[in-house]
Scaffold this active site. Structure first.
Site, PDB file in Angstrom:
ATOM      1  N   ARG A 103      11.696  -3.163   3.190  1.00  0.00           N
ATOM      2  CA  ARG A 103      10.796  -2.048   3.491  1.00  0.00           C
ATOM      3  C   ARG A 103      10.978  -1.582   4.935  1.00  0.00           C
ATOM      4  O   ARG A 103      10.964  -0.384   5.219  1.00  0.00           O
ATOM      5  CB  ARG A 103       9.340  -2.458   3.231  1.00  0.00           C
ATOM      6  CG  ARG A 103       9.055  -2.527   1.730  1.00  0.00           C
ATOM      7  CD  ARG A 103       7.631  -2.919   1.450  1.00  0.00           C
ATOM      8  NE  ARG A 103       6.660  -1.946   1.939  1.00  0.00           N
ATOM      9  CZ  ARG A 103       5.353  -2.203   2.032  1.00  0.00           C
ATOM     10  NH1 ARG A 103       4.882  -3.384   1.677  1.00  0.00           N
ATOM     11  NH2 ARG A 103       4.527  -1.274   2.469  1.00  0.00           N
ATOM     12  N   HIS A 144      -4.573  -1.859   7.471  1.00  0.00           N
ATOM     13  CA  HIS A 144      -3.765  -2.835   6.739  1.00  0.00           C
ATOM     14  C   HIS A 144      -2.611  -3.411   7.565  1.00  0.00           C
ATOM     15  O   HIS A 144      -1.658  -3.939   7.002  1.00  0.00           O
ATOM     16  CB  HIS A 144      -3.228  -2.205   5.436  1.00  0.00           C
ATOM     17  CG  HIS A 144      -4.311  -1.883   4.443  1.00  0.00           C
ATOM     18  ND1 HIS A 144      -4.125  -1.059   3.355  1.00  0.00           N
ATOM     19  CD2 HIS A 144      -5.609  -2.285   4.372  1.00  0.00           C
ATOM     20  CE1 HIS A 144      -5.263  -0.965   2.666  1.00  0.00           C
ATOM     21  NE2 HIS A 144      -6.168  -1.690   3.272  1.00  0.00           N
ATOM     22  N   CYS A 191       2.398 -15.302  14.260  1.00  0.00           N
ATOM     23  CA  CYS A 191       2.864 -16.682  14.162  1.00  0.00           C
ATOM     24  C   CYS A 191       1.851 -17.535  13.396  1.00  0.00           C
ATOM     25  O   CYS A 191       0.657 -17.475  13.675  1.00  0.00           O
ATOM     26  CB  CYS A 191       3.097 -17.249  15.561  1.00  0.00           C
ATOM     27  SG  CYS A 191       3.608 -18.976  15.483  1.00  0.00           S
ATOM     28  N   CYS A 229       0.982 -20.541  16.546  1.00  0.00           N
ATOM     29  CA  CYS A 229       0.200 -20.193  17.746  1.00  0.00           C
ATOM     30  C   CYS A 229      -0.581 -18.886  17.562  1.00  0.00           C
ATOM     31  O   CYS A 229      -1.335 -18.492  18.447  1.00  0.00           O
ATOM     32  CB  CYS A 229       1.105 -20.104  18.967  1.00  0.00           C
ATOM     33  SG  CYS A 229       2.271 -18.727  18.913  1.00  0.00           S
ATOM     34  N   CYS A 254       7.510 -20.839  19.539  1.00  0.00           N
ATOM     35  CA  CYS A 254       6.807 -22.133  19.458  1.00  0.00           C
ATOM     36  C   CYS A 254       7.350 -22.991  18.318  1.00  0.00           C
ATOM     37  O   CYS A 254       6.973 -24.154  18.184  1.00  0.00           O
ATOM     38  CB  CYS A 254       5.300 -21.925  19.315  1.00  0.00           C
ATOM     39  SG  CYS A 254       4.754 -21.563  17.620  1.00  0.00           S
ATOM     40  N   GLY A 287      -3.730  11.785   0.935  1.00  0.00           N
ATOM     41  CA  GLY A 287      -2.653  10.967   0.365  1.00  0.00           C
ATOM     42  C   GLY A 287      -3.035   9.551   0.014  1.00  0.00           C
ATOM     43  O   GLY A 287      -2.220   8.647   0.141  1.00  0.00           O
ATOM     44  N   GLU A 299      -2.678  15.157  -6.710  1.00  0.00           N
ATOM     45  CA  GLU A 299      -3.383  14.789  -7.950  1.00  0.00           C
ATOM     46  C   GLU A 299      -4.837  14.461  -7.663  1.00  0.00           C
ATOM     47  O   GLU A 299      -5.156  13.978  -6.574  1.00  0.00           O
ATOM     48  CB  GLU A 299      -2.724  13.557  -8.572  1.00  0.00           C
ATOM     49  CG  GLU A 299      -1.407  13.879  -9.213  1.00  0.00           C
ATOM     50  CD  GLU A 299      -0.639  12.630  -9.572  1.00  0.00           C
ATOM     51  OE1 GLU A 299      -1.270  11.610  -9.849  1.00  0.00           O
ATOM     52  OE2 GLU A 299       0.600  12.710  -9.542  1.00  0.00           O
TER      53      GLU A 299
HETATM   54  P1  OAD Z   1      -1.300   4.880  -3.534  1.00  0.00           P
HETATM   55  O1  OAD Z   1       0.116   4.718  -3.936  1.00  0.00           O
HETATM   56  O2  OAD Z   1      -2.341   4.151  -4.307  1.00  0.00           O
HETATM   57  O3  OAD Z   1      -1.691   6.424  -3.590  1.00  0.00           O
HETATM   58  C1  OAD Z   1      -0.890   7.392  -2.989  1.00  0.00           C
HETATM   59  C2  OAD Z   1      -1.554   8.727  -3.184  1.00  0.00           C
HETATM   60  O4  OAD Z   1      -0.787   9.687  -2.513  1.00  0.00           O
HETATM   61  C3  OAD Z   1      -1.679   9.178  -4.648  1.00  0.00           C
HETATM   62  O5  OAD Z   1      -3.007   9.593  -4.897  1.00  0.00           O
HETATM   63  C4  OAD Z   1      -0.707  10.353  -4.744  1.00  0.00           C
HETATM   64  O6  OAD Z   1      -1.136  11.352  -5.660  1.00  0.00           O
HETATM   65  C5  OAD Z   1      -0.729  10.859  -3.309  1.00  0.00           C
HETATM   66  N1  OAD Z   1       0.448  11.633  -2.893  1.00  0.00           N
HETATM   67  C6  OAD Z   1       1.720  11.562  -3.349  1.00  0.00           C
HETATM   68  N2  OAD Z   1       2.505  12.434  -2.695  1.00  0.00           N
HETATM   69  C7  OAD Z   1       1.725  13.069  -1.797  1.00  0.00           C
HETATM   70  C8  OAD Z   1       1.947  14.082  -0.821  1.00  0.00           C
HETATM   71  N3  OAD Z   1       3.154  14.649  -0.638  1.00  0.00           N
HETATM   72  N4  OAD Z   1       0.886  14.500  -0.080  1.00  0.00           N
HETATM   73  C9  OAD Z   1      -0.336  13.964  -0.256  1.00  0.00           C
HETATM   74  N5  OAD Z   1      -0.593  13.004  -1.149  1.00  0.00           N
HETATM   75  C10 OAD Z   1       0.403  12.553  -1.911  1.00  0.00           C
HETATM   76  O7  OAD Z   1      -1.362   4.560  -1.976  1.00  0.00           O
HETATM   77  P2  OAD Z   1      -2.637   4.198  -1.090  1.00  0.00           P
HETATM   78  O8  OAD Z   1      -3.844   4.887  -1.556  1.00  0.00           O
HETATM   79  O9  OAD Z   1      -2.226   4.320   0.319  1.00  0.00           O
HETATM   80  O10 OAD Z   1      -2.413  -1.971   0.428  1.00  0.00           O
HETATM   81  O11 OAD Z   1      -2.776   2.654  -1.427  1.00  0.00           O
HETATM   82  C11 OAD Z   1      -3.766   1.907  -0.801  1.00  0.00           C
HETATM   83  C12 OAD Z   1      -3.277   0.504  -0.574  1.00  0.00           C
HETATM   84  O12 OAD Z   1      -2.805  -0.064  -1.808  1.00  0.00           O
HETATM   85  C13 OAD Z   1      -2.083   0.381   0.349  1.00  0.00           C
HETATM   86  O13 OAD Z   1      -2.430   0.384   1.712  1.00  0.00           O
HETATM   87  C14 OAD Z   1      -1.511  -0.949  -0.050  1.00  0.00           C
HETATM   88  C15 OAD Z   1      -1.566  -0.779  -1.538  1.00  0.00           C
HETATM   89  O14 OAD Z   1      -1.580  -1.952  -2.282  1.00  0.00           O
HETATM   90  C16 OAD Z   1      -1.961  -3.170   0.770  1.00  0.00           C
HETATM   91  O15 OAD Z   1      -0.786  -3.468   0.710  1.00  0.00           O
HETATM   92  C17 OAD Z   1      -3.043  -4.091   1.259  1.00  0.00           C
END
Ligand code: OAD
Length: 235
Positions: free
Chosen positions: A66, A115, A123, A126, A146, A183, A211
């Site tokens: 990533r 997040h 670490c 430490c 360490c 987003g 969406e």
């Molecule tokens: P998601 O993948 O759940 O949602 C992404 C959102 O972005 C969706 O609603 C899409 O429709 C929207 N999207 C896609 N393209 C877009 C664009 N060009 N402009 C605007 N919106 C767009 O991602 P998150 O909501 O960020 O957590 O997910 C939340 C958390 O779930 C993340 O931080 C991660 C994940 O598991 C951890 O890893 C703790």
């Protein structure tokens, strides 16, 4: 759009919550949806403390991959528009769930990372946290000076959010006249609770997403489309 534009122009306090979708136009995959990371990868094998305890090398290989994808991406017009909004409004707070650094690279400064960041390590011995932008990381898993193993300084499923960030984000949600939600699928708590807190405290809530989401019915304005196109128009 016109109504939302007026609210933003008149507001002296604005908070913004972003999710993976704000970086989609930079070429980063989101988590949910047809090409989302969680379609092809199991979160319980890659993004939990147990997964790391069972196989730290596998988890690190995924984060290393990533990091290499992120390192090839550039901020898009949505990141730049938010950095510009921060320059215009004194009472501004950006809250992100994203672990990339695209907001910072676009110039954002008043930021809370709910997040963590793939560019920071912590670490296990430490507890020191450090910025690390080596791509690829070699050897894997990496170790601290360490001698103990390092982990990515991100929040995994089942882990609490960093206390300071969450408290400050709640404060920003309570104090915002306008709360922008961009987003995010609004599926992951406690981040998904922030727009609700803003609504309860009288904020105008504007959502930008191609969406509809769990939040869309409650938002005052839902702007349907990609953030990289809509945000520059809005501002
Ligand atoms: P998601 O993948 O759940 O949602 C992404 C959102 O972005 C969706 O609603 C899409 O429709 C929207 N999207 C896609 N393209 C877009 C664009 N060009 N402009 C605007 N919106 C767009 O991602 P998150 O909501 O960020 O957590 O997910 C939340 C958390 O779930 C993340 O931080 C991660 C994940 O598991 C951890 O890893 C703790």
């Amino acid at each position: 759009m016109a109504q939302a534009r007026d609210w933003l122009r008149e507001a002296s306090s604005i908070a913004v919550l972003t999710g993976a979708g704000v970086s989609a136009e930079s070429g980063l995959p989101t988590f949910r949806g047809p090409n989302g990371l969680w379609r092809n990868h199991k979160p319980e094998l890659l993004a939990t403390p147990q997964a790391f305890a069972d196989d730290p090398k596998l988890v690190w290989e995924w984060y290393d991959w990533r990091r290499s994808v992120h390192s090839k991406c550039e901020p898009n017009p949505a990141h730049r528009a938010l950095a510009e909004l921060e320059r215009r409004v004194a009472g501004f707070q950006l809250i992100t769930q994203n672990v990339d650094s695209l907001h910072e690279r676009a110039g954002s400064q008043r930021m809370l990372h709910l997040h963590g960041s793939v560019w920071r390590t912590r670490c296990l011995g430490c507890a020191e946290e450090k910025w690390n932008d080596q791509v690829p990381l070699d050897p894997l898993p990496p170790h601290c000076l360490c001698g103990a193993m390092l982990r990515p300084a991100v929040v995994w499923f089942g882990e609490p959010l960093p206390e300071h960030e969450l408290r400050a984000a709640l404060e920003a949600a309570r104090g915002a006249q306008v709360f922008l939600v961009i987003g995010t699928s609004s599926a992951v708590y406690p981040a998904a609770a922030l727009p609700r807190v803003a609504l309860e405290n009288g904020a105008r809530v504007i959502e930008i997403n191609p969406e509809r989401t769990a939040l869309s019915d409650a938002a005052h304005v839902f702007l349907q489309g990609p953030a990289g196109e809509l945000l520059p128009q809005l501002l």
